[in-house]
Scaffold this motif. Structure first.
Motif, mmCIF file in Angstrom:
data_model
loop_
_atom_site.group_PDB
_atom_site.id
_atom_site.type_symbol
_atom_site.label_atom_id
_atom_site.label_comp_id
_atom_site.label_asym_id
_atom_site.label_seq_id
_atom_site.Cartn_x
_atom_site.Cartn_y
_atom_site.Cartn_z
ATOM 1 N N GLY A 1 0.802 -1.225 0.000
ATOM 2 C CA GLY A 1 0.000 0.000 0.000
ATOM 3 C C GLY A 1 0.829 1.266 0.000
ATOM 4 N N GLU A 2 0.422 2.197 0.871
ATOM 5 C CA GLU A 2 1.025 3.527 0.876
ATOM 6 C C GLU A 2 2.505 3.483 1.261
ATOM 7 N N ALA A 3 2.847 2.523 2.136
ATOM 8 C CA ALA A 3 4.248 2.420 2.579
ATOM 9 C C ALA A 3 5.160 2.212 1.377
ATOM 10 N N GLY A 4 4.708 1.407 0.422
ATOM 11 C CA GLY A 4 5.512 1.130 -0.767
ATOM 12 C C GLY A 4 5.704 2.382 -1.600
ATOM 13 N N GLN A 5 4.631 3.171 -1.719
ATOM 14 C CA GLN A 5 4.739 4.402 -2.525
ATOM 15 C C GLN A 5 5.677 5.408 -1.850
ATOM 16 N N LEU A 6 5.573 5.510 -0.522
ATOM 17 C CA LEU A 6 6.446 6.447 0.200
ATOM 18 C C LEU A 6 7.909 6.047 0.041
ATOM 19 N N ARG A 7 8.160 4.754 0.138
ATOM 20 C CA ARG A 7 9.535 4.288 0.002
ATOM 21 C C ARG A 7 10.065 4.562 -1.412
ATOM 22 N N ALA A 8 9.221 4.342 -2.403
ATOM 23 C CA ALA A 8 9.654 4.573 -3.791
ATOM 24 C C ALA A 8 10.012 6.042 -4.000
ATOM 25 N N LYS A 9 9.240 6.944 -3.376
ATOM 26 C CA LYS A 9 9.510 8.381 -3.543
ATOM 27 C C LYS A 9 10.834 8.796 -2.911
#
Ligand SMILES: NC(=O)c1ccc[n+]([C@@H]2O[C@H](COP(=O)([O-])OP(=O)(O)OC[C@H]3O[C@@H](n4cnc5c(N)ncnc54)[C@H](O)[C@@H]3O)[C@@H](O)[C@H]2O)c1
Length: 236
Positions: A182-190
């Motif tokens: 979820g959101e954790a993955g997107q934050l890490r990618a950024k």
């Protein structure tokens, strides 16, 4: 050319075996997880050996039974994130035993075979964590610092066997996928300069390069495979 990949049943080890096979290597997988090891070996069509890399006797007899070895990938590793105040000494002893002692045992018993090869090479798997001073990692980052030190020491001590390491950043594997939901993955990618987290193949290709003829004058290096994260993050 024959390579052994420890922790080859899944994740980075499996992807590395896959890449090496594509590049014409014969590969043996070693892992302590019997079921996934069998499945991986049958999918890849390669040999396998069931063992825990900290089990001195089985590691010694396994390497003694191998007729030939040109490359060793010391990939098997574990992490138990814990703060020092609340950490379990046995958990963290286990981290040091698998990540450091296991790598040392495999290398020690692989050496006679690697010395018989015209192109003997070792790739150790470190982690970006060895350089980033992240809190709460227990002894994981320290264990990988030890791996980086040993990589350089062995590059000198064991030449002409070439010894290098890769230091992966944020890579999605069976062992880490929970961190990227979820959101954790997107934050890490950024947080990564290249704007994405890594895939196992990103690391596997670098390992295949380090074991190849193209890297025949490369030794004692730690190569970060991290999308630029070790250089900094675009996020403040
Ligand atoms: N995935 C990442 O983001 C990342 C980042 C930096 C470093 N690393 C390092 O890469 C390596 C592989 O990580 P991964 O994400 O593929 O992990 P993973 O948990 O998905 O796979 C690790 C494999 O190693 C095996 N293994 C563990 N301990 C073992 C032992 N004592 N003996 C034999 N086999 C053992 C496991 O059974 C498993 O098949 C580890 O050394 C890890 O520290 C991973």
């Amino acid at each position: 050319m024959h390579a052994l990949v420890t922790g080859g049943a899944q994740g980075l080890g499996y992807a590395t075996a896959d890449s090496l096979i594509e590049n014409g290597w014969e590969v043996t997988l070693l892992d302590r997880n019997k079921d996934s090891l069998r499945n991986a070996a049958s999918t890849l069509g390669c040999n396998f050996f069931f063992a825990d890399i900290t089990d001195h006797n089985s590691i010694q007899s396994f390497f003694n039974s191998l007729p030939k070895l040109d490359a060793l990938v010391n990939n098997a590793g574990i992490w138990v994130p814990q703060h020092i105040e609340s950490m379990s000494v046995s958990d963290q002893t286990n981290v040091m035993n698998v990540n450091v002692l296991g790598t040392v045992l495999c290398t020690k018993y692989a050496l006679p075979l690697l010395r018989n090869s015209e192109q003997g090479a070792i790739v150790n798997v470190s982690s970006l964590a060895a350089q980033t001073n992240s809190p709460g990692l227990g002894l994981y980052a320290a264990s990988k610092s030890a791996i980086e030190t040993l990589t350089k020491q062995w590059a000198v001590e064991l030449a002409p066997i070439r010894v290098n390491a890769v230091a992966p950043g944020l890579i999605i594997t069976e062992g880490t996928s929970e961190n990227y939901r979820g959101e954790a993955g997107q934050l890490r990618a950024k947080a990564v300069p290249l704007g994405r987290v890594g895939q196992p193949n990103d690391v596997a290709e670098a390992i295949a390069f380090l074991l190849s003829e193209s890297a025949s004058y490369v030794s004692g290096q730690i190569i970060s495979i991290d999308g630029g994260l070790g250089a900094g993050s675009p996020q403040r």
